[in-house]
Design a protein around this motif. Structure first.
Motif, PDB file in Angstrom:
ATOM      1  N   UNK A 585      65.440  48.607  50.406  1.00  0.00           N
ATOM      2  CA  UNK A 585      66.032  47.932  51.587  1.00  0.00           C
ATOM      3  C   UNK A 585      64.976  47.147  52.352  1.00  0.00           C
ATOM      4  N   UNK A 586      63.791  47.767  52.477  1.00  0.00           N
ATOM      5  CA  UNK A 586      62.712  47.059  53.180  1.00  0.00           C
ATOM      6  C   UNK A 586      62.355  45.766  52.447  1.00  0.00           C
ATOM      7  N   UNK A 587      62.285  45.859  51.134  1.00  0.00           N
ATOM      8  CA  UNK A 587      61.958  44.666  50.361  1.00  0.00           C
ATOM      9  C   UNK A 587      63.031  43.594  50.495  1.00  0.00           C
ATOM     10  N   UNK A 588      64.333  44.031  50.497  1.00  0.00           N
ATOM     11  CA  UNK A 588      65.404  43.051  50.672  1.00  0.00           C
ATOM     12  C   UNK A 588      65.319  42.373  52.033  1.00  0.00           C
ATOM     13  N   UNK A 589      65.006  43.172  53.054  1.00  0.00           N
ATOM     14  CA  UNK A 589      64.877  42.580  54.395  1.00  0.00           C
ATOM     15  C   UNK A 589      63.724  41.577  54.447  1.00  0.00           C
ATOM     16  N   UNK A 590      62.627  41.926  53.797  1.00  0.00           N
ATOM     17  CA  UNK A 590      61.494  40.996  53.782  1.00  0.00           C
ATOM     18  C   UNK A 590      61.859  39.714  53.050  1.00  0.00           C
TER      19      UNK A 590
END
Length: 779
Positions: A585-590
């Protein structure tokens, strides 16, 4: 040992000769002392002679005074005689008898007086002669004495210098003797060590010969029993054997191929620029196509030049394919270099292109010479370029011929013998150097032509810039050709030595088919070796397995423990999956934020473009179309790839309040990782530099040790030469010293003879002086 004995004998002889010379020196010293004593006695005798002369002078003075008194007395007697004569006149008669007596007395006195006067004169003459002779003898003796003293002093200095010189030489010889004795001892020790080593080596050699003999017998038995067919006896079958793999050679050849690829890429770009700018030059000079129509010849020439990329680009591709065919695992020789044929074909097509454009290029130069703008100097430069272009095409023909010869071993091996490989490579190197020389001439002539064309009244800025571009492309061509020529000539030995090796026991591959079969066998052998080198699966040791079995059997709580371990592992797996989803999820947000930033940049760029378009009143509806496309792109899903993975996102996702903090965390994590990797990289670089420096230092030390070894051998030779030279000098000095001693002895004998003569003369003088003194006393 024999050399040491000879040296000892020589030194003993030298010591005996030195003792003899020392004894002779002592004798000479005694002779000099005796001569000094004789000179001192002669001085004393001279003093005695001076004293006797002074006494004689005093006696002479007393005699002179006595003679003066006698003379006065004679005068008085004469006066008395005169008075008596005067008185006798008065008394003649009375004194006739007395006159007779006085006359007799007078005659007696006159006779005595005359005798004394004559004797006095004779004594004066003798005394004067004796005095002159004495003075002359004294002067001669003093000069002789001074000469003898100077000779004695000179002889003494010579003797001192010779004694000092010989003592120095003897000390040097003694030092050399000690050094040689030490060296002889060390050499004897080394000889003993060498004897022991030779004995050990002989024993080891015997053991090795016995072991190798037994192994040879075993191997011969195994070969006779197990090997039914020896394929190395036949050259056809031996060509199918895989040669020894030389990884260093393959890496070296791949490195050279990479360098050649880089040089060919530079040459291709320079050729493309040269042909393109030549096309531009044809269209603007001597007639500009923008203002007037150029000749049909130049139109055709520019049309052909426009097709240069289709002939020049394949050269780079062919060289790239050849570079990719040379890998670490293959065996690269001329029989296996199949990709070289493609490069030769591409070179042949480019040679056909050059042959096609050469007549048009020559006619274009001739047409330019016939124009009214062409001066005599420009016409001369054009004719030089006319000759240079012919030479350039001829050089490319030579290169194609030799490269096509190198292709023959991989296609038709009977077309080129292996003994001719070296000749082909040397001819390629010579052709490359000729190519470089021709390009230098072309660059020189083009630069002169460009300077002359700038002086033409109809020269435009476009013509000047085109000439500058042509000159830069020709300079790049010259540099590239020079690099290729120097590269090929520097690595010529490597090419000729390495591109012709074959299987063990053979000298060549029979045909390209056998080389291809050999490569297939090599691949199979590599696969087989890799399968053998696969590590076995990790297994528990037998003792540990037994211990674990005992523990399992003895423990009643083994099931419960295993259940707890399974539960703990399941919890760990669930926690790890949660962390994985969190980081995804963090990677998608980035990625979403990155896409937003990209969209902002696109919007700003599109707005700037719309403003510029509106200002120039060109294409007014472009901005609206771009806005529509951006809206569509914002609505459509965006696919992005990165190190984290591939994500498909849309711009309508929900915003999270802590995006910035997460981005900072990700950024800090990656920055820390990058810093760690850079530190590891720096550490590896420093270690490699350190190892390289150590290797260089060891190489330098090795070279210095070899140089010192050579210098020590030279010093040993010089020392032996110096010893022989010193021995020769010693013999010569000995002979010269003996000659000097003989001369000194002769001189001393002559001095003794002169001294005896002087003594005799002095004795005669003494006798004469004694006789004179006696006569004077008697008188």
């Amino acid at each position: 040992m024999a050399a040491a004995a000879e040296l000892q004998g020589k030194y003993q002889k030298l010591a005996q000769e030195y003792s003899k010379l020392r004894a002779q020196n002592q004798v000479l010293k005694k002779g000099v002392v005796d001569e000094q004593a004789n000179s001192a006695s002669l001085k004393e005798q001279l003093k005695m002679k001076d004293q006797s002369l002074r006494k004689l002078q005093q006696e002479m003075d007393s005699l002179i005074f006595r003679n003066q008194q006698l003379a006065k007395r004679v005068e008085l007697l004469q006066d008395e005689l005169a008075l008596s004569e005067a008185r006798g006149k008065k008394s003649k008669k009375s004194a006739e008898s007395s006159s007779q007596l006085s006359q007799e007395q007078k005659s007696v006195f006159n006779e005595d007086l005359q005798k004394k006067i004559e004797e006095n004169e004779r004594l004066h003459i003798l005394f004067f002669e004796a005095d002159e002779q004495h003075k002359r003898l004294e002067a001669e003796l003093r000069t002789r004495l001074e000469v003898l003293e100077t000779d004695a002093a000179q002889h003494q200095t010579v003797v001192d210098s010779l004694t000092k010189k010989y003592t120095d030489t003897i000390e040097k010889l003694q030092n050399d003797k000690t050094k040689l004795e030490i060296k002889s001892q060390t050499l004897e020790r080394e000889a003993k060590d060498c004897r022991l080593r030779t004995e050990e080596c002989q024993q080891q050699l015997k053991n090795l010969q016995a072991a190798l003999g037994s192994r040879l017998e075993e191997s011969l038995c195994i070969i006779n029993e197990k090997v039914p067919f020896n394929d190395t006896r036949s050259s056809r079958y031996n060509a199918l054997n895989v040669p020894l793999h030389n990884r260093r050679y393959q890496l070296k050849l791949r490195d050279l191929a990479g360098q050649a690829l880089a040089f060919v890429q530079e040459l291709v770009t320079a050729l493309l620029n040269f042909h393109t700018y030549t096309e531009q030059k044809v269209q603007i000079f001597p007639i500009d196509s923008a203002t007037d129509t150029i000749s049909p010849l130049n139109q055709k020439f520019s049309q052909y030049l426009h097709e240069n990329a289709s002939y020049v680009r394949p050269l780079e591709e062919g060289m790239h394919h050849l570079f990719e065919s040379i890998t670490e695992d293959t065996v690269t020789v001329l029989e296996t270099a199949v990709k070289l044929k493609g490069f030769s074909e591409h070179l042949a097509s480019y040679l056909g292109f050059l042959r096609k454009i050469l007549p048009y290029q020559l006619k274009s130069l001739e047409e330019e010479c016939e124009s009214s703008l062409c001066t005599a100097a420009l016409r001369a430069r054009n004719m030089e370029l006319h000759r240079d272009m012919k030479r350039l095409t001829a050089v490319f023909e030579k290169l194609h011929t030799y490269i096509s010869l190198l292709v023959l071993p991989s296609t038709k091996p009977e077309g080129l013998l292996r003994t001719n490989y070296n000749l082909v490579f040397t001819n390629i190197a010579a052709s490359l150097h000729g190519f470089h020389d021709i390009l230098k001439d072309i660059s020189k002539h083009y630069s002169q032509k460009a300077t002359l064309e700038q002086d033409v009244p109809t020269a435009t800025q476009k013509l000047i810039t085109t000439n500058d571009c042509i000159l830069s492309s020709v300079a790049a061509l010259t540099n590239g050709a020079g690099k290729i020529a120097s590269f090929f000539s520097n690595n010529l030995d490597h090419f000729t030595a390495s591109l012709s090796y074959g299987p063990k026991g053979g000298t060549e591959f029979i045909s390209p088919l056998s080389a291809e079969c050999m490569l297939q066998y090599k691949k199979k052998a590599v696969a087989y070796m890799k399968s053998l080198k696969k590590p076995c699966a990790a297994s528990v040791p037998y003792e540990e397995a037994l211990a674990n079995r005992r523990v399992l059997l003895s423990s009643t709580e083994s099931r419960e423990g295993l259940a707890q371990q399974v539960q703990q592992s399941l919890e760990k797996i669930a926690r790890l999956e949660q962390e994985k989803e969190h980081w995804m999820l963090e990677a998608q947000l980035a990625k979403i934020k990155l896409e937003k930033e990209n969209q902002k940049l696109k919007n700003s760029l599109s707005g700037h473009l719309t403003e510029t378009i509106q200002e120039h009143s060109v294409l007014p509806n472009v901005a609206e179309q771009k806005k529509e496309t951006t809206e569509k792109s914002l609505r459509e899903p965006i696919r992005s790839t990165s190190l984290i993975g591939m994500l498909t996102i849309t711009t309508d996702n929900e915003k999270t309040p802590d995006i910035e903090s997460r981005e900072d965390l990700i950024k800090n994590h990656y920055m820390a990782r990058i810093a760690e990797l850079t530190s590891h990289l720096q550490l590896a670089d420093s270690k490699s530099v350190h190892f390289h420096a150590e290797c260089r230092a060891l190489a330098k030390r090795l070279s210095l040790a070899e140089k010192s070894k050579e210098s020590l051998t030279e010093e040993l030779k010089l020392a032996s030469q110096n010893i022989s030279r010193l021995q020769d000098e010693l013999m010569t000095t000995k002979r010269s010293y003996e000659d000097q001693l003989s001369m000194m002895s002769d001189h001393l004998c002559s001095m003794n003879e002169t001294l005896t003569k002087q003594r005799e003369e002095i004795d005669t003088l003494k006798m004469t002086s004694k006789g004179n003194s006696k006569k004077n006393k008697n008188r």
